[in-house]
Design an enzyme around this catalytic site. Structure first.
Site, PDB file in Angstrom:
ATOM      1  N   CYS A   2       1.046  -1.532  -0.034  1.00  0.00           N
ATOM      2  CA  CYS A   2      -0.146  -0.050   0.088  1.00  0.00           C
ATOM      3  C   CYS A   2       1.186   1.287  -0.059  1.00  0.00           C
ATOM      4  O   CYS A   2       2.097   1.617   0.114  1.00  0.00           O
ATOM      5  CB  CYS A   2      -1.037   0.047   1.209  1.00  0.00           C
ATOM      6  SG  CYS A   2      -0.288   0.774   2.834  1.00  0.00           S
ATOM      7  N   CYS A   5       2.759   1.872   3.301  1.00  0.00           N
ATOM      8  CA  CYS A   5       4.011   0.965   3.714  1.00  0.00           C
ATOM      9  C   CYS A   5       5.029   1.292   2.540  1.00  0.00           C
ATOM     10  O   CYS A   5       6.300   1.318   3.315  1.00  0.00           O
ATOM     11  CB  CYS A   5       3.285  -0.666   3.069  1.00  0.00           C
ATOM     12  SG  CYS A   5       2.116  -1.242   3.930  1.00  0.00           S
ATOM     13  N   ASP A  28       0.978  15.587   5.441  1.00  0.00           N
ATOM     14  CA  ASP A  28       0.389  15.422   4.641  1.00  0.00           C
ATOM     15  C   ASP A  28       0.309  16.210   3.463  1.00  0.00           C
ATOM     16  O   ASP A  28       0.680  17.318   3.180  1.00  0.00           O
ATOM     17  CB  ASP A  28      -1.125  15.519   4.981  1.00  0.00           C
ATOM     18  CG  ASP A  28      -2.220  15.543   4.736  1.00  0.00           C
ATOM     19  OD1 ASP A  28      -2.845  14.208   5.201  1.00  0.00           O
ATOM     20  OD2 ASP A  28      -2.602  15.561   3.226  1.00  0.00           O
ATOM     21  N   HIS A  44       1.932  -2.790   8.410  1.00  0.00           N
ATOM     22  CA  HIS A  44       0.480  -3.165   7.588  1.00  0.00           C
ATOM     23  C   HIS A  44      -0.397  -2.576   9.361  1.00  0.00           C
ATOM     24  O   HIS A  44      -0.608  -4.182   9.468  1.00  0.00           O
ATOM     25  CB  HIS A  44       0.471  -3.327   6.390  1.00  0.00           C
ATOM     26  CG  HIS A  44      -0.988  -3.078   5.665  1.00  0.00           C
ATOM     27  ND1 HIS A  44      -0.491  -1.993   5.220  1.00  0.00           N
ATOM     28  CD2 HIS A  44      -2.077  -3.583   5.639  1.00  0.00           C
ATOM     29  CE1 HIS A  44      -1.768  -1.806   4.482  1.00  0.00           C
ATOM     30  NE2 HIS A  44      -2.954  -2.596   5.397  1.00  0.00           N
ATOM     31  N   ASN A  82      -9.766   8.368  10.959  1.00  0.00           N
ATOM     32  CA  ASN A  82     -10.504   8.165  10.459  1.00  0.00           C
ATOM     33  C   ASN A  82     -10.519   6.640  10.348  1.00  0.00           C
ATOM     34  O   ASN A  82      -9.659   6.555  10.090  1.00  0.00           O
ATOM     35  CB  ASN A  82     -10.168   9.439   8.676  1.00  0.00           C
ATOM     36  CG  ASN A  82     -10.908  10.122   8.783  1.00  0.00           C
ATOM     37  OD1 ASN A  82     -11.437  10.694  10.190  1.00  0.00           O
ATOM     38  ND2 ASN A  82     -10.035  10.870   7.973  1.00  0.00           N
ATOM     39  N   GLY A  88     -14.935   8.408   6.776  1.00  0.00           N
ATOM     40  CA  GLY A  88     -13.816   8.461   5.694  1.00  0.00           C
ATOM     41  C   GLY A  88     -12.016   8.829   5.628  1.00  0.00           C
ATOM     42  O   GLY A  88     -12.339   8.975   4.722  1.00  0.00           O
ATOM     43  N   HIS A  93      -3.981   2.404   5.443  1.00  0.00           N
ATOM     44  CA  HIS A  93      -3.359   1.758   6.073  1.00  0.00           C
ATOM     45  C   HIS A  93      -3.534   2.473   7.374  1.00  0.00           C
ATOM     46  O   HIS A  93      -3.549   4.017   7.014  1.00  0.00           O
ATOM     47  CB  HIS A  93      -1.564   1.737   5.517  1.00  0.00           C
ATOM     48  CG  HIS A  93      -0.247   1.582   6.393  1.00  0.00           C
ATOM     49  ND1 HIS A  93       0.755   1.016   5.564  1.00  0.00           N
ATOM     50  CD2 HIS A  93      -0.429   2.526   7.547  1.00  0.00           C
ATOM     51  CE1 HIS A  93       1.187   1.287   6.736  1.00  0.00           C
ATOM     52  NE2 HIS A  93       0.949   2.206   7.774  1.00  0.00           N
ATOM     53  N   HIS A  95      -3.495   5.264  10.316  1.00  0.00           N
ATOM     54  CA  HIS A  95      -3.135   6.764  10.190  1.00  0.00           C
ATOM     55  C   HIS A  95      -3.318   7.565  10.916  1.00  0.00           C
ATOM     56  O   HIS A  95      -4.766   7.579  11.356  1.00  0.00           O
ATOM     57  CB  HIS A  95      -2.467   7.514   8.863  1.00  0.00           C
ATOM     58  CG  HIS A  95      -3.714   7.937   8.069  1.00  0.00           C
ATOM     59  ND1 HIS A  95      -3.510   6.500   7.555  1.00  0.00           N
ATOM     60  CD2 HIS A  95      -4.329   8.476   7.455  1.00  0.00           C
ATOM     61  CE1 HIS A  95      -4.930   7.386   6.904  1.00  0.00           C
ATOM     62  NE2 HIS A  95      -5.042   8.219   7.239  1.00  0.00           N
ATOM     63  N   HIS A  97      -3.675  11.882  12.024  1.00  0.00           N
ATOM     64  CA  HIS A  97      -3.487  13.016  11.873  1.00  0.00           C
ATOM     65  C   HIS A  97      -2.703  13.386  13.074  1.00  0.00           C
ATOM     66  O   HIS A  97      -3.637  13.849  13.911  1.00  0.00           O
ATOM     67  CB  HIS A  97      -5.039  13.637  11.089  1.00  0.00           C
ATOM     68  CG  HIS A  97      -5.784  12.642   9.610  1.00  0.00           C
ATOM     69  ND1 HIS A  97      -5.682  13.675   8.529  1.00  0.00           N
ATOM     70  CD2 HIS A  97      -6.556  11.959   9.635  1.00  0.00           C
ATOM     71  CE1 HIS A  97      -5.557  13.032   7.302  1.00  0.00           C
ATOM     72  NE2 HIS A  97      -6.509  11.695   8.418  1.00  0.00           N
TER      73      HIS A  97
HETATM   74  P1  AMP Z   1      -8.165  10.099   5.542  1.00  0.00           P
HETATM   75  O1  AMP Z   1      -9.461  10.638   4.456  1.00  0.00           O
HETATM   76  O2  AMP Z   1      -8.092   9.489   6.981  1.00  0.00           O
HETATM   77  O3  AMP Z   1      -7.891   7.997   4.902  1.00  0.00           O
HETATM   78  O4  AMP Z   1      -6.389  10.540   4.909  1.00  0.00           O
HETATM   79  C1  AMP Z   1      -5.451  10.221   4.052  1.00  0.00           C
HETATM   80  C2  AMP Z   1      -5.029  11.094   4.333  1.00  0.00           C
HETATM   81  O5  AMP Z   1      -3.756  11.409   3.298  1.00  0.00           O
HETATM   82  C3  AMP Z   1      -5.155  12.228   3.435  1.00  0.00           C
HETATM   83  O6  AMP Z   1      -4.999  13.847   4.363  1.00  0.00           O
HETATM   84  C4  AMP Z   1      -3.833  12.579   1.905  1.00  0.00           C
HETATM   85  O7  AMP Z   1      -3.709  14.178   1.512  1.00  0.00           O
HETATM   86  C5  AMP Z   1      -2.932  12.045   2.831  1.00  0.00           C
HETATM   87  N1  AMP Z   1      -2.055  11.502   1.919  1.00  0.00           N
HETATM   88  C6  AMP Z   1      -2.306  10.842   0.455  1.00  0.00           C
HETATM   89  N2  AMP Z   1      -1.826  10.113  -0.695  1.00  0.00           N
HETATM   90  C7  AMP Z   1       0.199  11.260   0.475  1.00  0.00           C
HETATM   91  C8  AMP Z   1       1.071  11.297  -0.009  1.00  0.00           C
HETATM   92  N3  AMP Z   1       1.591  10.741  -0.705  1.00  0.00           N
HETATM   93  N4  AMP Z   1       1.947  11.639   1.144  1.00  0.00           N
HETATM   94  C9  AMP Z   1       1.378  12.833   2.126  1.00  0.00           C
HETATM   95  N5  AMP Z   1      -0.130  12.803   2.315  1.00  0.00           N
HETATM   96  C10 AMP Z   1      -0.446  12.141   1.561  1.00  0.00           C
END
Ligand code: AMP
Length: 118
Positions: A2, A5, A28, A44, A82, A88, A93, A95, A97
């Site tokens: 993913c 990862c 982000d 993961h 989330n 949402g 994977h 994470h 924020h």
């Molecule tokens: P979520 O909606 O909680 O799954 O948030 C996914 C977050 O990942 C979003 O805020 C995206 O802007 C961020 N995101 C996706 N791809 C990347 C990337 N390559 N580098 C940094 N942030 C990313």
């Protein structure tokens, strides 16, 4: 493998904040506030539902340290994870924020009426 990862493995570049043996913090790509950092476990896990409690404890300590590194631990910030479709979640994977650097509004929930959901 993913996308997060690949970021943890440095196969995809990211704007690194800090890392240790278990976790990786990076900015982000689409920030929603002056400070918007993502923290992931290097292993993961699909979401918060899946991480073992002991590792989650270590992740909490790591995130406290990231907030200090970012200089927002005293001014305040928000931790968001989330989870799943209704939560949402877009990237499958786990994470968190870390969002701060300005006074945050309560956003969606500030003006939502629970009755709107039924
Ligand atoms: P979520 O909606 O909680 O799954 O948030 C996914 C977050 O990942 C979003 O805020 C995206 O802007 C961020 N995101 C996706 N791809 C990347 C990337 N390559 N580098 C940094 N942030 C990313």
């Amino acid at each position: 493998m993913c996308i997060f990862c690949k970021i943890a493995n440095r196969e995809i570049p990211s704007n690194l904040v800090q890392e240790d043996e278990n976790f990786f913090a990076f900015h982000d790509i689409n920030p929603k506030a002056p400070v918007h950092v993502l923290v992931i476990p290097k292993a993961h896990y699909g979401s918060f539902n899946d991480i073992p409690g002991e590792l989650m404890g270590k992740m909490g300590t790591f995130m406290q340290d990231v907030a200090k590194t970012l200089g927002i631990d005293q001014s305040g910030y928000r931790l968001i994870s989330n989870i799943g479709e209704n939560g949402g979640q877009e990237v499958g994977h786990l994470h968190f924020h870390i969002v701060g650097g300005a006074k945050l509004h309560w956003g969606h929930f500030a003006d939502a009426d629970p009755k709107d959901f039924f």
